[in-house]
Design a protein around this motif. Structure first.
Motif, PDB file in Angstrom:
ATOM      1  N   SER A 214       0.876  -1.009  -0.307  1.00 47.33           N
ATOM      2  CA  SER A 214       0.542   0.017   0.145  1.00 47.33           C
ATOM      3  C   SER A 214       0.970   1.283   0.038  1.00 47.33           C
ATOM      4  CB  SER A 214      -0.898   0.182   0.826  1.00 47.33           C
ATOM      5  OG  SER A 214       0.076   0.260   1.823  1.00 47.33           O
ATOM      6  N   LEU A 215       1.979   0.954   0.812  1.00 48.66           N
ATOM      7  CA  LEU A 215       2.772   2.620   0.563  1.00 48.66           C
ATOM      8  C   LEU A 215       3.271   2.465  -0.569  1.00 48.66           C
ATOM      9  CD1 LEU A 215       4.761   1.747   3.862  1.00 48.66           C
ATOM     10  CD2 LEU A 215       3.178   3.477   3.177  1.00 48.66           C
ATOM     11  N   ILE A 216       3.868   1.276  -1.337  1.00 47.46           N
ATOM     12  CA  ILE A 216       4.780   1.279  -3.247  1.00 47.46           C
ATOM     13  C   ILE A 216       3.383   1.994  -3.972  1.00 47.46           C
ATOM     14  CG2 ILE A 216       5.269  -0.078  -4.482  1.00 47.46           C
ATOM     15  CD1 ILE A 216       6.876  -1.873  -3.017  1.00 47.46           C
TER      16      ILE A 216
ATOM     17  N   LYS B 235       0.905   4.234  -3.776  1.00 43.21           N
ATOM     18  CA  LYS B 235       1.237   5.597  -2.727  1.00 43.21           C
ATOM     19  C   LYS B 235       1.884   6.752  -3.407  1.00 43.21           C
ATOM     20  CE  LYS B 235      -0.511   6.230   1.248  1.00 43.21           C
ATOM     21  NZ  LYS B 235      -0.616   6.239   2.651  1.00 43.21           N
ATOM     22  N   LYS B 236       2.708   5.948  -3.563  1.00 42.90           N
ATOM     23  CA  LYS B 236       4.123   6.979  -3.984  1.00 42.90           C
ATOM     24  C   LYS B 236       4.028   6.816  -5.577  1.00 42.90           C
ATOM     25  CE  LYS B 236       7.535   5.866  -0.421  1.00 42.90           C
ATOM     26  NZ  LYS B 236       9.161   4.926  -0.106  1.00 42.90           N
ATOM     27  N   LYS B 237       3.493   6.097  -5.694  1.00 44.84           N
ATOM     28  CA  LYS B 237       3.355   5.562  -7.604  1.00 44.84           C
ATOM     29  C   LYS B 237       2.095   6.687  -8.366  1.00 44.84           C
ATOM     30  CE  LYS B 237       4.487   0.834  -8.278  1.00 44.84           C
ATOM     31  NZ  LYS B 237       4.639  -0.125  -8.993  1.00 44.84           N
TER      32      LYS B 237
END
Length: 440
Positions: free
Chosen positions: A434-436, A438-440
């Protein structure tokens, strides 16, 4: 806005209603069996049983109340389709397929069959006649869900508690000869066995669906304001939990103390029947009949009400009353397969879906810590399913050596918690995803 609250006795009545909805067939027969089989490990086994038989249902009711009152809403955080499918499986498992028919069968086995002649008891027609009557009465109450607080919470439950207390107090004041030695899995892992026995009550799964019953009952009292509903529901959950804990410990103690008097039996139905006779003679069997029928009837009413409400919402082309009638007829048919068959068939399903339901509840409770990210739910549930499906297959007698060796090597597996570490790992992986994303 009108006064959106109840008196203290009104709130206690809601708690009594919830307690009675929980206290059904499995709650009566499994604690005495645990008491006998756990022997000198009774305390450890009972503590574990209370975790799954009381603690999880308490958390379940609170979680559902705070999240909106419906299991489907919780499960839909994974996907809308999963929400419908998983919720339907849970409702069917603890409704018309297993738990509801079991209430009728146990009522007959413990409340009626002991009074029949041997020839009549061996015939099939008495069970058929009894279950038709039993589910007709269930249907009558379920057709009036807004009246459940009055009919169950204020009338049936107090009567049930008085009768159970009568049995328990006699067992404490004039105890039977005492426990025997632990047997089967209770020898090496009393906590794990007690933990898994709590699954069989189906109380945690019931907790996830009884929220809707409370909402409908409160609506009949003109309590509809969400904060008020949540507050009353949580209060009721604690009342029910206290009641369940007292009943489980009492019935477990009766089973534990009975070994030296009635011998080792291992069957919860026979243990409680013979113990009641030892404590009160023929009058004990009358007391037991009242306990069993009241307990099973109230649970059957709650399950039928909740199941009918859910399927009416999913398939509104059939009215709520129609669903009640359908489930009453279906449950009557399933109940006539007999208690032993029902328990044998239900075990694989329960062991497969119970961990999934627990993990879902824990994730909902902790949702603010991971911003309710969907990948966390998905990966945690997938990792959990990898273990819970194995548990279900194992309960059905289907095993694969490599699979078994792998699962047994997982920490906590010996306690029936082999799914916990995989679920935690899955949740962590989902959070990273989910963090990855969110960064995209």
């Amino acid at each position: 806005m009108q006064n959106q609250t109840l008196s203290l006795w009104g709130k206690i009545s809601v708690g009594f209603m919830l307690f009675a909805l929980f206290l059904g067939a499995g709650n009566i027969i499994f604690p005495p069996e645990l008491g006998q089989k756990s022997g000198d490990h009774f305390v450890i086994a009972m503590i574990a049983f209370l975790v799954t038989g009381v603690g999880l249902p308490l958390l379940g009711v609170i979680t559902v109340a705070k999240s909106g009152g419906e299991l489907q809403d919780m499960a839909s955080r994974i996907s809308p389709k999963f929400g419908i499918i998983f919720t339907a499986i849970v409702y069917l498992a603890i409704g018309p397929f297993f738990a509801m028919p079991r209430t009728g069968t146990v009522s007959y086995e413990l409340g009626v069959k002991p009074y029949l002649s041997e020839a009549t008891a061996n015939a099939h027609w008495p069970l058929l006649v009894f279950t038709i009557i039993f589910f007709t009465v269930t249907m009558f109450f379920a057709l009036k869900p807004s009246k459940l607080i009055d009919s169950v919470g204020r009338v049936l439950t107090p009567a049930l508690l008085i009768v159970i207390a009568t049995l328990a107090i006699k067992a404490i004041v004039t105890p039977m000869a005492g426990p025997g030695k632990a047997v089967e899995g209770y020898v090496s892992s009393p906590f794990g066995e007690g933990f898994k026995q709590g699954y069989l009550t189906m109380d945690f799964l019931a907790a996830l669906i009884f929220g809707i019953v409370i909402v409908q009952a409160l609506k009949g009292k003109n309590i509809t304001h969400r904060p008020a509903v949540v507050k009353i529901t949580i209060f009721a959950a604690f009342v029910a939990a206290i009641g369940l804990a007292l009943v489980y410990v009492s019935l477990g103690y009766i089973g534990s103390s009975s070994v030296q008097t009635i011998g080792f039996i291992g069957s919860g139905t026979e243990i409680i029947t013979k113990s009641a006779y030892e404590l009160y003679g023929s009058f004990g069997n009358v007391l037991l009949t009242i306990v069993i029928i009241l307990a099973c009837l109230t649970t059957s009413i709650g399950l039928m009400t909740a199941s009918s409400e859910f399927f009416y919402k999913i398939f509104p082309q059939f009215s709520y009353n129609t669903w009640v009638i359908i489930f009453a007829v279906f449950s009557t048919g399933i109940a006539n397969f007999g208690l032993a068959s029902l328990i044998k068939i239900s075990l694989p399903v329960l062991f497969a879906i119970y961990p999934l339901a627990i993990v879902l509840m824990l994730l909902v409770l902790a949702s603010k810590w991971f911003n309710d990210a969907r990948p966390v739910y998905i990966t945690a549930m997938i990792f959990t399913a990898f273990i819970s499906i194995y548990d279900g297959l194992g309960a059905a007698g289907i095993t694969f050596k490599a699979y078994t060796d792998f699962v047994n090597a997982i920490p906590l597996a010996e306690y029936g918690l082999g799914w916990f570490i995989p679920a935690l790992i899955g949740a962590i992986i989902g959070y990273i995803i989910s963090l990855i994303m969110k960064k995209k």
